[in-house]
Design an enzyme around this catalytic site. Sequence first.
Site, PDB file in Angstrom:
ATOM      1  N   HIS A  17       0.828  -1.213   0.000  1.00 56.21           N
ATOM      2  CA  HIS A  17       0.000   0.000   0.000  1.00 56.21           C
ATOM      3  C   HIS A  17       0.864   1.265   0.000  1.00 56.21           C
ATOM      4  O   HIS A  17       0.517   2.244   0.677  1.00 56.21           O
ATOM      5  CB  HIS A  17      -0.928   0.009   1.224  1.00 56.21           C
ATOM      6  N   ASP A  50      -0.449  -5.107   5.992  1.00 56.83           N
ATOM      7  CA  ASP A  50      -1.479  -5.938   5.354  1.00 56.83           C
ATOM      8  C   ASP A  50      -1.228  -6.083   3.857  1.00 56.83           C
ATOM      9  O   ASP A  50      -0.563  -5.256   3.228  1.00 56.83           O
ATOM     10  CB  ASP A  50      -2.864  -5.317   5.559  1.00 56.83           C
ATOM     11  N   GLU A  51      -1.758  -7.154   3.302  1.00 55.16           N
ATOM     12  CA  GLU A  51      -1.865  -7.353   1.852  1.00 55.16           C
ATOM     13  C   GLU A  51      -0.562  -7.078   1.096  1.00 55.16           C
ATOM     14  O   GLU A  51      -0.547  -6.314   0.138  1.00 55.16           O
ATOM     15  CB  GLU A  51      -2.972  -6.448   1.273  1.00 55.16           C
ATOM     16  N   VAL A  52       0.510  -7.713   1.524  1.00 59.39           N
ATOM     17  CA  VAL A  52       1.762  -7.564   0.781  1.00 59.39           C
ATOM     18  C   VAL A  52       1.744  -8.544  -0.390  1.00 59.39           C
ATOM     19  O   VAL A  52       1.601  -9.747  -0.210  1.00 59.39           O
ATOM     20  CB  VAL A  52       2.978  -7.847   1.686  1.00 59.39           C
ATOM     21  N   GLU A  90      -2.081  -9.989   9.087  1.00 55.73           N
ATOM     22  CA  GLU A  90      -1.146 -10.743   8.252  1.00 55.73           C
ATOM     23  C   GLU A  90       0.209 -10.895   8.924  1.00 55.73           C
ATOM     24  O   GLU A  90       0.903 -11.890   8.709  1.00 55.73           O
ATOM     25  CB  GLU A  90      -0.931 -10.050   6.896  1.00 55.73           C
TER      26      GLU A  90
END
Lengths: 492, 492
Positions: A225, A285-287, A338
């Site tokens: 992000h 998050d969300e790597v 995560e």
Amino acid sequence: MAGSRLWFSLLLAAAFAGLATTLWPWPQYIQTSDCHYTIFPHNFQFKYDVRSAAQSGCSVLDEAFQRYRDLLFGSEPWHRPAPTGEQHTLETHSLVVHVVTPGCDQLPSLESLENYTLTINNEQCFLQSETVWGALRGLETFSQLVWRSPEGTDVMAYNKFNVFHWHLVDDPSFPYESFTFPELAREGSYNPATHIYTTQDVKEVIEYARLRGIRVLAEFDTPGHTLSWGRGVPGLLTPCYSGSQPSGTFGPVNPILNSTYEFMNTFFLEVSSVFPDFYLHLGGDEVNFACWKSNPDVQAFMKKKGFGNDFKQLESFYIQTLLDIVSDYGKGYVVWQEVFDNKVKVRPNTIIQVWREEAPVSYLKELALITQAGFRALLSAPWYLNRISYGPDWEDFYMVDPLSFEGSPQQKALVIGGEACMWGEYVDSTNLVPRLWPRAGAVAERLWSSKAVTDPDFAFKRLAHFRCELLRRGVQAQPVSVGYCEQEFEQT
Amino acid sequence: MAGSRLWFSLLLAAAFAGLATTLWPWPQYIQTSDCHYTIFPHNFQFKYDVRSAAQSGCSVLDEAFQRYRDLLFGSEPWHRPAPTGEQHTLETHSLVVHVVTPGCDQLPSLESLENYTLTINNEQCFLQSETVWGALRGLETFSQLVWRSPEGTDVMAYNKFNVFHWHLVDDPSFPYESFTFPELAREGSYNPATHIYTTQDVKEVIEYARLRGIRVLAEFDTPGHTLSWGRGVPGLLTPCYSGSQPSGTFGPVNPILNSTYEFMNTFFLEVSSVFPDFYLHLGGDEVNFACWKSNPDVQAFMKKKGFGNDFKQLESFYIQTLLDIVSDYGKGYVVWQEVFDNKVKVRPNTIIQVWREEAPVSYLKELALITQAGFRALLSAPWYLNRISYGPDWEDFYMVDPLSFEGSPQQKALVIGGEACMWGEYVDSTNLVPRLWPRAGAVAERLWSSKAVTDPDFAFKRLAHFRCELLRRGVQAQPVSVGYCEQEFEQT
């Protein structure tokens, strides 16, 4: 924003008519009579008890007294519901506030006690609390019992939310004006002239929140992000490859360069001083591993470190280095789930935020796993208010029971609270307020009231009433169902 | 609101830079060059062509010239996109408007022609149209090509919607102030002091709409959805029975009493004069037969009439009597699809509005059946804007092809248009505008532009741009996706 389940009580030997419909969220403990009292604007006062640790000059309470005075006796004529039962004039003409512990100029913190006891009867009208923050919660309750008037924008406090989680930057834009790296916002914001948060803006937000007993938890999410960071800091992001050539696109923060950590060191030194709360939210998050996988330098680094093909180990490497930096600045941290799921080694006092509803496991199972590992958890998964759906969707938010996972009482005590989120993909100043209120109120009551307060009909009546009160206070809160309010919202 | 597919064209030998992103809805025919022209506020004029049937003094165009002048050259500094290609100063300094057919003081009607031709080149800047209504549409297009400035609330006209379907009353409230039966609103509205439409309000709505080329189609829905009527007119609704006793609740309008039809006769005489459009919407949807079934007097009436157990015949009896009344007042009528589904005999010129997506048949099948029977159809089923869902749900509205049913060209010609609906169960002044705009724009382009204009990417770019233009004009239109506008909405 987040609230936490805190004990507070309301000893109320007296109440105005219709009390049952006027309180939101519902107190943990309440005892009522059918008496009601009349108070008069001209001689009513908020007063400090002579033995109170807080006295005149206490910024938080002085300003709160003024706000609630305006709310209760504001410019409009003062009505109240037609009385039933016995009627009394409040002999004392004042609400006396007694705060036990000194302290008016600090910021609220995770440990702040917010319980209070409000007593209204023939002898006294008395608000007792351990801290000024508890006194703020009690003043809001008092204002809901008295019922009247218009004002501004501190709607979180009306709902007793106590943390503002500020997700300041993301892929599309970097609006935070850093004084160490002014190029971040200059190059990375939508428009550096009009779409940024200046140092002064940040200060004002923090003080505005403080006066309402609200902490500001800043999030600077890395290593994913971060697309908007790259425009101001060349070399910070990982160059993605297409075959043997760079594709011209960029992925997460580049975790293999010393320069990355030097940058983070300097940047988070600034952030640690600008945001005074003990906690920072560090994201995680969300790597997306695809870009890292494509990059030959990253591949070589993986080999050298012995990570094999496990990019979670690379992520761990990055996050652990970052967490050490922030810890050195005397800060605690919150991270997205995560970081826990990917088995990053974190300090025991880390707070893990649970945001995924179902994957890899249900959020209840995730809470069980996190607390079993001894970490504190913060829950937002079931409360994504941006995800609007048609009809009374507040009921779904309301019926969540965050502690219904299998676990010991010690585990449940590690769930420190919940958070109602409003993400910005399809929300901006045009639709934020009606989408937020009163739907966020459903979360507020779940987090603030007793676990036993679950009757949706009782909630519906009070929420509809509370929504009308929000309109009266000038908040563009959307309807709960068919019906009307005496004072409707008017576009100005 | 409804729009109908009307032919219009835009001969544009010249355009400003970025033209492709600035028009919404897209014209039926457009021809562009890369030239662009500069116009200057101090000497630009809207002018009537000397041979035009409309001249100075024409209320519709005089006021429109003023509105668009304010929009284009309003209080704020005037910017335009950085030019590309050749630049010219518009020699003529004016947009010359030529209207072929006289008529400035009427109301727009179903038959009004709204096509226009707008030509901008070195020699002329010329807007030609058959009627003043077409000129209004062309002025909006011109304003979108020039691009600039803030103003008010006539957002329907910005999208070229041309009918406001006003569902005035329903079960919860009767806000229409009738001068024949003042007790209807006095007893049946939420609050007769604050929550009604006065005669003056209705007049103002109609004139406001007329000046923007918008018809007002009033709906008074019977025999169902009438709970609020009963409070002001005792005896109008059917008393429901529980066993052999009245239960104290009421059902649809009582179709067996002469007094019912006497009331309707008088009431619709008033309505016919207050609402000048040729068409009235008479409702007829969702009639619940349970109460009629429970009532012994209704049962006796059914027997006497030989309807057996078929309550659709009773509904037909009511509706036919009502339609005859309204026809006698020289009005045409629109009804909901149930009237057709239940085989009520209606006049051939009745317009049937299709609102059910799937039951009893899909809306496309329903359109086929209605047009096969020779009736005109109006489609709203796929465009319930109140039913919001998360994300870019405008695409669903946009991708509808209302003429994709199996049927002859004659049948397709009977589909007179479509309607974007906003029902009020969960919508009021707090969330109406952001929920309506720009999502309704997706319907506007589907109804106004060529069937071939279906590329969602092309639409997305223009819609995002149009949404920013709406913000600039002061309309609280919600975001289409991640991004920003130069001028954001500010809560005042």
